[in-house]
Design a protein around this motif. Structure first.
Motif, short mmCIF file in Angstrom:
data_model
loop_
_atom_site.label_atom_id
_atom_site.label_comp_id
_atom_site.label_asym_id
_atom_site.label_seq_id
_atom_site.Cartn_x
_atom_site.Cartn_y
_atom_site.Cartn_z
N ALA A 138 -54.95 1.88 5.34
CA ALA A 138 -55.31 2.55 6.59
C ALA A 138 -55.72 4.00 6.37
N ARG A 139 -55.39 4.56 5.19
CA ARG A 139 -55.65 5.98 4.94
C ARG A 139 -56.50 6.25 3.71
N ALA A 140 -56.85 5.19 2.97
CA ALA A 140 -57.64 5.32 1.75
C ALA A 140 -58.24 3.95 1.45
N GLU A 141 -58.97 3.86 0.35
CA GLU A 141 -59.53 2.56 -0.04
C GLU A 141 -58.65 1.96 -1.13
N VAL A 142 -58.17 0.77 -0.90
CA VAL A 142 -57.37 0.06 -1.89
C VAL A 142 -58.28 -0.98 -2.55
N LEU A 143 -58.31 -0.94 -3.87
CA LEU A 143 -59.14 -1.86 -4.64
C LEU A 143 -58.25 -2.84 -5.40
N VAL A 144 -58.75 -4.04 -5.60
CA VAL A 144 -58.03 -5.02 -6.41
C VAL A 144 -58.92 -5.50 -7.53
N ALA A 145 -58.27 -5.89 -8.63
CA ALA A 145 -58.93 -6.57 -9.74
C ALA A 145 -58.55 -8.03 -9.62
N LEU A 158 -50.39 -7.74 -3.64
CA LEU A 158 -50.65 -6.50 -4.37
C LEU A 158 -49.44 -5.57 -4.29
N GLY A 159 -48.77 -5.54 -3.16
CA GLY A 159 -47.57 -4.72 -3.05
C GLY A 159 -46.51 -5.14 -4.05
N GLU A 160 -46.35 -6.45 -4.23
CA GLU A 160 -45.37 -6.94 -5.20
C GLU A 160 -45.81 -6.68 -6.63
N ILE A 161 -47.11 -6.82 -6.90
CA ILE A 161 -47.61 -6.50 -8.25
C ILE A 161 -47.35 -5.03 -8.56
N THR A 162 -47.65 -4.16 -7.60
CA THR A 162 -47.48 -2.72 -7.83
C THR A 162 -46.01 -2.37 -8.01
N ALA A 163 -45.17 -2.84 -7.12
CA ALA A 163 -43.73 -2.57 -7.23
C ALA A 163 -43.18 -3.16 -8.53
N GLY A 164 -43.61 -4.37 -8.85
CA GLY A 164 -43.13 -5.02 -10.06
C GLY A 164 -43.53 -4.29 -11.33
#
Length: 165
Positions: A50-57, A16-22
């Protein structure tokens, strides 16, 4: 097959980090390209989780994108005031766009906000060039709040939107 929205698991963080950065890089939303300091933040899914809710599709076991939902009191909320939730870093992989993942992620944030007692609205900040995201926001009933627009760094004006629940 239907898109599934779920909380990101540690096994999803790197992808997800790579998808977001990309997504930010390929769409030209980072002033300094590969050297932009915000890239670290976009890739740091574990830090966000760690500080919020991260959601994925997800569709057929493949991650399409994600978003960070900041409930009231979250340190990741940039502009949310009392009675407001916020979401940030909505991103969908370029090859997965047009399948409804972005809208599904926003709708999931709205559902979470409605489930929190005392939350009356959802707010967000977005860059001027993120027209695809803007269309989703308007379609779902968000309205521009130009009086709340802000610049986290010089020469980067963020537009704001709000949806009353």
């Amino acid at each position: 097959m239907d898109i599934t929205i779920r909380t990101a698991l540690p096994a999803d963080y790197a992808e997800l980090g790579e998808i977001t950065a990309g997504a930010y890089l390929s769409d030209g939303h980072l002033d300094f390209g590969d050297g932009d300091p915000y890239l670290h933040t976009l890739r740091d899914v574990a830090g966000r989780a760690a500080r919020a809710e991260v959601l994925v599709a997800e569709l057929g076991g493949r991650l399409l994108g994600g978003v960070t939902f900041a409930a009231p009191g979250s340190p990741l909320a940039d502009i949310a005031g009392p009675g407001e939730a916020e979401f940030r870093m909505l991103a969908v992989a370029r090859e997965a766009r047009g399948q409804g993942a972005g809208e599904a992620l926003v709708r999931a944030c709205l559902e979470r906000a409605r489930a929190i007692e005392g939350v009356e609205a959802v707010v967000l900040s977005t860059q001027q060039g993120m027209e695809g995201a803007h269309r989703i926001y308007v379609r779902l009933g968000f309205t521009r709040t130009p009086e709340r627009d802000w610049a986290p760094i010089d020469d980067l004006l963020l537009l704001t939107y709000r949806l009353n629940l």
